[in-house]
Motif scaffolding. Structure first.
Motif, PDB file in Angstrom:
ATOM      1  N   VAL A   1     -14.201  -1.371  -3.198  1.00  0.00           N
ATOM      2  CA  VAL A   1     -12.866  -1.930  -3.395  1.00  0.00           C
ATOM      3  C   VAL A   1     -12.419  -1.759  -4.849  1.00  0.00           C
ATOM      4  CG1 VAL A   1     -11.490  -4.046  -3.371  1.00  0.00           C
ATOM      5  CG2 VAL A   1     -13.110  -3.609  -1.530  1.00  0.00           C
ATOM      6  N   GLU A   2     -13.366  -2.002  -5.762  1.00  0.00           N
ATOM      7  CA  GLU A   2     -13.053  -1.910  -7.196  1.00  0.00           C
ATOM      8  C   GLU A   2     -12.839  -0.465  -7.649  1.00  0.00           C
ATOM      9  OE1 GLU A   2     -12.933  -4.730  -9.091  1.00  0.00           O
ATOM     10  OE2 GLU A   2     -13.484  -5.979  -7.359  1.00  0.00           O
ATOM     11  N   GLY A   3     -13.256   0.478  -6.815  1.00  0.00           N
ATOM     12  CA  GLY A   3     -13.021   1.885  -7.139  1.00  0.00           C
ATOM     13  C   GLY A   3     -14.207   2.617  -7.742  1.00  0.00           C
ATOM     14  N   PHE A   4     -15.435   2.067  -7.543  1.00  0.00           N
ATOM     15  CA  PHE A   4     -16.620   2.755  -8.073  1.00  0.00           C
ATOM     16  C   PHE A   4     -17.295   3.628  -7.015  1.00  0.00           C
ATOM     17  CE2 PHE A   4     -16.497  -1.283 -10.608  1.00  0.00           C
ATOM     18  CZ  PHE A   4     -15.996  -0.702 -11.744  1.00  0.00           C
TER      19      PHE A   4
ATOM     20  N   LEU B   1       9.681  -6.480 -11.024  1.00  0.00           N
ATOM     21  CA  LEU B   1       8.492  -7.319 -10.930  1.00  0.00           C
ATOM     22  C   LEU B   1       7.397  -6.462 -10.325  1.00  0.00           C
ATOM     23  CD1 LEU B   1      10.280 -10.490  -9.564  1.00  0.00           C
ATOM     24  CD2 LEU B   1       9.356 -10.149 -11.846  1.00  0.00           C
ATOM     25  N   SER B   2       6.346  -6.242 -11.104  1.00  0.00           N
ATOM     26  CA  SER B   2       5.345  -5.293 -10.640  1.00  0.00           C
ATOM     27  C   SER B   2       3.941  -5.757 -10.944  1.00  0.00           C
ATOM     28  CB  SER B   2       5.572  -3.950 -11.310  1.00  0.00           C
ATOM     29  OG  SER B   2       5.296  -4.051 -12.698  1.00  0.00           O
ATOM     30  N   LYS B   3       2.991  -5.099 -10.310  1.00  0.00           N
ATOM     31  CA  LYS B   3       1.592  -5.432 -10.500  1.00  0.00           C
ATOM     32  C   LYS B   3       0.814  -4.160 -10.799  1.00  0.00           C
ATOM     33  CE  LYS B   3      -1.923  -8.351  -8.574  1.00  0.00           C
ATOM     34  NZ  LYS B   3      -2.279  -9.312  -7.542  1.00  0.00           N
ATOM     35  N   LEU B   4      -0.001  -4.244 -11.815  1.00  0.00           N
ATOM     36  CA  LEU B   4      -0.780  -3.091 -12.253  1.00  0.00           C
ATOM     37  C   LEU B   4      -2.093  -3.043 -11.466  1.00  0.00           C
ATOM     38  CD1 LEU B   4      -0.122  -1.126 -14.631  1.00  0.00           C
ATOM     39  CD2 LEU B   4      -1.880  -2.331 -15.929  1.00  0.00           C
ATOM     40  N   SER B   5      -2.509  -1.826 -11.082  1.00  0.00           N
ATOM     41  CA  SER B   5      -3.801  -1.724 -10.394  1.00  0.00           C
ATOM     42  C   SER B   5      -4.836  -1.077 -11.307  1.00  0.00           C
ATOM     43  CB  SER B   5      -3.670  -0.889  -9.136  1.00  0.00           C
ATOM     44  OG  SER B   5      -3.599   0.467  -9.486  1.00  0.00           O
TER      45      SER B   5
END
Lengths: 229, 229
Positions: A226-229, B62-66
């Motif tokens: 999920v974290e992208g590893f 309004l945004s969210k960073l991934s």
DNA sequence: CAAAAGATATGATATTTATCAGGTTTTATG
DNA sequence: CATAAAACCTGATAAATATCATATCTTTTG
């Protein structure tokens, strides 16, 4: 088998706990209890609701049908949650369908008691508002996940979500049993892709299955994914 | 240049209209007006807010960073909208960042006035609740769109949304000018895909462009695309 | 106004995901 | 308990989308 809201522990988990004794008594006198079998609908997109449903037992999927016939599950509601609130508050028809994914017991509370309390008891209104604020945040998170994570990551996240929210049985299988189709409708993918990824996760030792039951065997690996590893 | 909330027409569009004269006076005495230039932040994900922002002019994303550095725009807020409400109501840090996409004028309202009114004036609380119920419905719709529509359909929908919510100038270009990057962050796609689809729509006669400006030339075609024809 | 930086554009390619087609297993039902 | 129906599974292929590379146009700034 009479039961009164005043004595219902479920109430502690939702906004009804902010009602006064008198308000609660009125709600209790007007409510009716319903048993809903797995697969049966509670309400359908577009209906006008005359009240809200308080979930006493079981789980309901809240989903929306699209033109191409696919259902997107937006939320899974379980014990203690009140469904249909949004529609009653906004005085609009419901924007989602609710269908039982396990056998359920729900209380139907006619809207009159809810609406009049909303107008007179700011503690109750604020409590409902807080719950809705929480739902809105969760919805924002889902939007971000949908657009920024790939199917494999969303699948991993779904299993972690199911474990954290509905728990595991003694043998380590997820308590909430969903069909592959329901899982794919939560994740937003094709059934075949969903099944393929479950197979892959099994091969890699992240999951185990037994019929429809699915168990997490390597939580860390799923989290890393999920974290992208 | 003094201005009082009591005389502000913007108020008619948001929940402040449900405040009493006295409550509004108190809010007006404590508020401060800020000018925010295009590209500047209003607040950032994770911050604790000491109040809410009422948009008098301009538009904020309004945004969210991934993790991968991409931004998903969850909402565009313009004149009359109050932002930061969710965070203040839930007493949590903000889950989204707000950045101006055009020059803005906003009023900052310290949370004390808001919170005390929430506890005492059920009409106000209910009004805030209704707005949040509306936002929640919109968020549900976005989730469904994300999972069930393809990039081309979501692009078409985005242009129709921009036209309906922010209007067009005399020459038929969308009033709200977004960079290609912002558009791709609304739609949830790669910049290159976004640009490619704009080119395609231009070739097909659905859109016209002039620098960063984009205009809709065949609304029916875009609508059909969204519907799946 | 020249240089640099940033935004837009397009082609080639790789990756992800959906779709179709055909199986097998499980569950429901007379 | 036999049969049908539904759910599950897998491979082959197609379609959608992202990524990389590079070129052009626009805006900013010294």
């Amino acid at each position: 088998m009479e039961s009164r809201c005043e004595n219902c522990i479920i109430r502690q988990f939702n906004s009804l706990r902010a009602m006064s004794k008198e308000e609660l008594k009125r709600v209790s006198d007007s409510k009716t209890t319903k048993v809903i079998k797995k697969g049966e609908p509670i309400f359908q997109e577009g209906e006008k609701l005359d009240g809200v449903f308080c979930v006493r037992d079981g789980v309901s999927k809240l989903s929306k049908l699209s033109a191409n016939g696919k259902d997107q599950i937006v939320k899974l509601a379980s014990k203690g949650e009140v469904i249909g609130q949004r529609s009653v508050v906004a005085e609009e028809s419901v924007n989602l369908s609710a269908v039982a994914v396990s056998d359920m017991e729900v209380c139907f509370i006619p809207k009159e008691g809810i609406v009049s309390t909303l107008h007179t008891n700011p503690n109750f209104t604020l409590e409902v508002l807080r719950h809705m604020a929480h739902d809105l945040k969760e919805a924002d998170d889902v939007i971000v996940n949908m657009s920024q994570k790939n199917v494999k990551q969303r699948m991993a996240e779904a299993f972690l979500y199911l474990k954290n929210n509905f728990g595991e049985d003694e043998e380590g299988f997820l308590k909430l049993i969903l069909s592959r189709e329901d899982i794919s409708n939560v994740v937003g993918t094709a059934i075949e892709s969903c099944i393929r990824i479950i197979s892959e996760f099994k091969k890699k030792g992240y999951l185990k299955t037994s019929g429809k039951k699915i168990g997490i065997t390597d939580e860390k690996a799923l989290t890393n994914l999920v974290e992208g590893f």
